[in-house]
Design a protein around this motif. Structure first.
Motif, PDB file in Angstrom:
ATOM      1  N   LEU A   1       1.750  16.982  -4.470  1.00 29.92           N
ATOM      2  CA  LEU A   1       2.756  18.034  -4.569  1.00 29.92           C
ATOM      3  C   LEU A   1       2.787  18.657  -5.957  1.00 29.92           C
ATOM      4  N   LEU A   2       2.421  17.876  -6.975  1.00 31.14           N
ATOM      5  CA  LEU A   2       2.382  18.381  -8.344  1.00 31.14           C
ATOM      6  C   LEU A   2       1.064  19.096  -8.669  1.00 31.14           C
ATOM      7  N   GLY A   3       0.152  19.105  -7.707  1.00 25.00           N
ATOM      8  CA  GLY A   3      -1.133  19.761  -7.926  1.00 25.00           C
ATOM      9  C   GLY A   3      -2.120  18.931  -8.726  1.00 25.00           C
ATOM     10  N   GLN A   4      -1.832  17.630  -8.895  1.00 19.61           N
ATOM     11  CA  GLN A   4      -2.732  16.736  -9.630  1.00 19.61           C
ATOM     12  C   GLN A   4      -3.603  15.998  -8.599  1.00 19.61           C
ATOM     13  N   TYR A   5      -4.576  16.718  -8.086  1.00 19.17           N
ATOM     14  CA  TYR A   5      -5.287  16.255  -6.893  1.00 19.17           C
ATOM     15  C   TYR A   5      -6.171  15.035  -7.136  1.00 19.17           C
ATOM     16  N   ASP A   6      -6.814  14.953  -8.290  1.00 19.90           N
ATOM     17  CA  ASP A   6      -7.658  13.787  -8.557  1.00 19.90           C
ATOM     18  C   ASP A   6      -6.826  12.513  -8.670  1.00 19.90           C
ATOM     19  N   ARG A   7      -5.672  12.605  -9.326  1.00 21.58           N
ATOM     20  CA  ARG A   7      -4.782  11.441  -9.415  1.00 21.58           C
ATOM     21  C   ARG A   7      -4.252  11.083  -8.030  1.00 21.58           C
ATOM     22  N   ALA A   8      -3.995  12.100  -7.217  1.00 22.62           N
ATOM     23  CA  ALA A   8      -3.547  11.850  -5.843  1.00 22.62           C
ATOM     24  C   ALA A   8      -4.608  11.089  -5.074  1.00 22.62           C
ATOM     25  N   ILE A   9      -5.857  11.542  -5.156  1.00 25.19           N
ATOM     26  CA  ILE A   9      -6.960  10.904  -4.430  1.00 25.19           C
ATOM     27  C   ILE A   9      -7.144   9.461  -4.895  1.00 25.19           C
ATOM     28  N   GLU A  10      -7.035   9.238  -6.182  1.00 23.43           N
ATOM     29  CA  GLU A  10      -7.180   7.881  -6.738  1.00 23.43           C
ATOM     30  C   GLU A  10      -6.164   6.923  -6.118  1.00 23.43           C
ATOM     31  N   ASN A  11      -4.914   7.367  -6.003  1.00 24.42           N
ATOM     32  CA  ASN A  11      -3.867   6.516  -5.430  1.00 24.42           C
ATOM     33  C   ASN A  11      -4.008   6.381  -3.921  1.00 24.42           C
ATOM     34  N   LEU A  12      -4.412   7.435  -3.265  1.00 22.74           N
ATOM     35  CA  LEU A  12      -4.606   7.368  -1.813  1.00 22.74           C
ATOM     36  C   LEU A  12      -5.766   6.441  -1.453  1.00 22.74           C
ATOM     37  N   ASP A  13      -6.819   6.457  -2.279  1.00 24.36           N
ATOM     38  CA  ASP A  13      -7.937   5.535  -2.060  1.00 24.36           C
ATOM     39  C   ASP A  13      -7.466   4.082  -2.137  1.00 24.36           C
ATOM     40  N   LYS A  14      -6.607   3.797  -3.112  1.00 16.84           N
ATOM     41  CA  LYS A  14      -6.090   2.430  -3.252  1.00 16.84           C
ATOM     42  C   LYS A  14      -5.225   2.058  -2.051  1.00 16.84           C
ATOM     43  N   ALA A  15      -4.417   3.009  -1.574  1.00 12.35           N
ATOM     44  CA  ALA A  15      -3.586   2.748  -0.386  1.00 12.35           C
ATOM     45  C   ALA A  15      -4.459   2.414   0.815  1.00 12.35           C
ATOM     46  N   ILE A  16      -5.527   3.192   1.005  1.00 14.83           N
ATOM     47  CA  ILE A  16      -6.430   2.973   2.137  1.00 14.83           C
ATOM     48  C   ILE A  16      -7.137   1.625   2.010  1.00 14.83           C
TER      49      ILE A  16
ATOM     50  N   TRP B   1       0.801  -1.217   0.000  1.00 15.58           N
ATOM     51  CA  TRP B   1       0.000   0.000   0.000  1.00 15.58           C
ATOM     52  C   TRP B   1       0.836   1.270   0.000  1.00 15.58           C
ATOM     53  N   VAL B   2       2.054   1.199   0.548  1.00 10.85           N
ATOM     54  CA  VAL B   2       2.902   2.390   0.644  1.00 10.85           C
ATOM     55  C   VAL B   2       3.217   2.962  -0.735  1.00 10.85           C
ATOM     56  N   ALA B   3       3.312   2.101  -1.756  1.00 12.62           N
ATOM     57  CA  ALA B   3       3.595   2.599  -3.111  1.00 12.62           C
ATOM     58  C   ALA B   3       2.491   3.532  -3.583  1.00 12.62           C
ATOM     59  N   TRP B   4       1.232   3.135  -3.357  1.00 12.51           N
ATOM     60  CA  TRP B   4       0.106   3.984  -3.758  1.00 12.51           C
ATOM     61  C   TRP B   4       0.074   5.271  -2.917  1.00 12.51           C
ATOM     62  N   ALA B   5       0.384   5.148  -1.645  1.00 15.47           N
ATOM     63  CA  ALA B   5       0.384   6.333  -0.785  1.00 15.47           C
ATOM     64  C   ALA B   5       1.452   7.327  -1.223  1.00 15.47           C
ATOM     65  N   ARG B   6       2.651   6.830  -1.523  1.00 21.24           N
ATOM     66  CA  ARG B   6       3.731   7.707  -1.965  1.00 21.24           C
ATOM     67  C   ARG B   6       3.413   8.349  -3.317  1.00 21.24           C
ATOM     68  N   LEU B   7       2.806   7.571  -4.205  1.00 23.14           N
ATOM     69  CA  LEU B   7       2.388   8.149  -5.486  1.00 23.14           C
ATOM     70  C   LEU B   7       1.364   9.259  -5.262  1.00 23.14           C
ATOM     71  N   GLY B   8       0.429   9.004  -4.354  1.00 24.47           N
ATOM     72  CA  GLY B   8      -0.558  10.029  -4.030  1.00 24.47           C
ATOM     73  C   GLY B   8       0.097  11.300  -3.535  1.00 24.47           C
ATOM     74  N   TYR B   9       1.133  11.139  -2.707  1.00 25.50           N
ATOM     75  CA  TYR B   9       1.854  12.293  -2.169  1.00 25.50           C
ATOM     76  C   TYR B   9       2.538  13.070  -3.301  1.00 25.50           C
ATOM     77  N   CYS B  10       3.165  12.324  -4.227  1.00 22.94           N
ATOM     78  CA  CYS B  10       3.824  12.970  -5.371  1.00 22.94           C
ATOM     79  C   CYS B  10       2.827  13.786  -6.188  1.00 22.94           C
ATOM     80  N   TYR B  11       1.688  13.173  -6.500  1.00 21.97           N
ATOM     81  CA  TYR B  11       0.700  13.875  -7.322  1.00 21.97           C
ATOM     82  C   TYR B  11       0.119  15.078  -6.579  1.00 21.97           C
TER      83      TYR B  11
END
Length: 312
Positions: A200-215, A188-198
């Motif tokens: 920081l890049l201001g790509q909030y929907d992509r961030a949420i998508e990855n954070l949802d998968k991490a959760i 799950w940490v991979a999805w969480a870290r990707l969410g964090y990257c997105y």
């Protein structure tokens, strides 16, 4: 006890080894203590002591491990096993200089021994963070990249390299490595870290998508509450305060119900939506320390005297 009286010593030794590999060091220690009791002063004694020391390493009993490595040192001096064990003990005591020397010796005997490249990379990354000398960061990246070259299907190397890139805000490179972690694992940490990257890049929907998968993947722990906070922050950045509140309430009910500060974030979002009544309700739950927003709501509602008294 998990083995028959007819099992010979080598079978018991193999069982101990696989117990360590499967994360059951306690059971491995039991098997090896039995072997050592039955093989005092035999030619196999140091072999069993070396594996017992490794079991202690895996259960973080580093002092006990070092005592055994000292006993075995003369016979096992020029081996990766002994030098790796010493390196782990030095690393645990924050003696990075001797740990680095021992890990380098390990590679002189076996150039792909266990996680030696990963551990050397981590040591140099720690030195870089302490000194800010870029040559150590370069060395850290060299070691972890060598590990990846030798173990291209092993996910953890990509995670370590991605984390180094992430620390330096090289987010495109970090994303590339974190995607590799996803390719080779379900961590799950991979999805969480990707969410964090997105995020920081201001790509909030992509961030949420990855954070949802991490959760979805992780077992909720207090230590991982940052994933929920980050998801809520993404909703706040895009003005979706009602959805941010839902995330905070989920965090509050399922993971950290005793954390009063979450009420503060919920109240802030209600205030942003102009729902002062709900905002006040949650501000009051935070306790006196977090109530600095109350007078501003009272002022907006025309309750000047109440606000002035609060400031006094």
């Amino acid at each position: 006890n998990g083995w028959d009286i007819e099992d010979d010593d080598e079978i018991i030794y193999e069982k101990a080894y696989w117990c360590i590999k499967s994360g059951n060091s306690t059971k491995a220690e039991y098997y090896l203590q039995v072997l050592l009791e039955n093989n005092k002063n035999s030619k196999y004694e140091t072999k069993y002591q070396m594996l017992l020391a490794y079991a202690y390493i895996e259960s973080s009993a580093f002092q006990q491990a070092k005592k055994l490595y000292d006993i075995c040192a003369e016979e096992w001096e020029n081996t990766p096993e002994l030098n790796y064990g010493y390196a782990r003990c030095y690393e645990a005591s924050n003696d990075l200089e001797n740990a680095e020397k021992c890990y380098r010796k390990v590679l002189s005997y076996d150039d792909n021994y266990l996680d030696t490249y990963i551990r050397l990379s981590k040591i140099y990354d720690r030195i870089y963070n302490n000194t800010n000398d870029v040559k150590y960061r370069k060395t850290a990246l060299e070691y972890i990249s060598t590990h990846i070259e030798k173990n291209p299907n092993e996910y953890y190397g990509y995670y370590i390299r991605g984390s180094i890139y992430f620390e330096e805000y090289e987010l495109d490179l970090a994303i590339e490595d974190f995607k590799k972690v996803k390719e080779y694992s379900n961590w799950w940490v991979a999805w969480a870290r990707l969410g964090y990257c997105y995020e920081l890049l201001g790509q909030y929907d992509r961030a949420i998508e990855n954070l949802d998968k991490a959760i979805e993947l992780f077992s909720a722990r207090k230590e991982d509450k940052w994933v929920y906070f980050l998801k809520a922050k993404c909703y706040e950045k895009t003005g979706r305060y009602d959805q941010a509140i839902e995330v905070y309430k989920l965090l509050q009910t399922q993971i950290v119900p005793e954390d009063k500060i979450i009420n503060f974030f919920i109240a802030m979002d209600f205030e942003r939506m102009g729902q002062d009544k709900e905002a006040l309700k949650y501000y009051k739950k935070t306790g006196k320390r977090y109530c600095e927003r109350l007078p501003y709501i009272w002022l907006r509602k025309g309750k000047v005297y109440k606000a002035v008294e609060y400031f006094k």
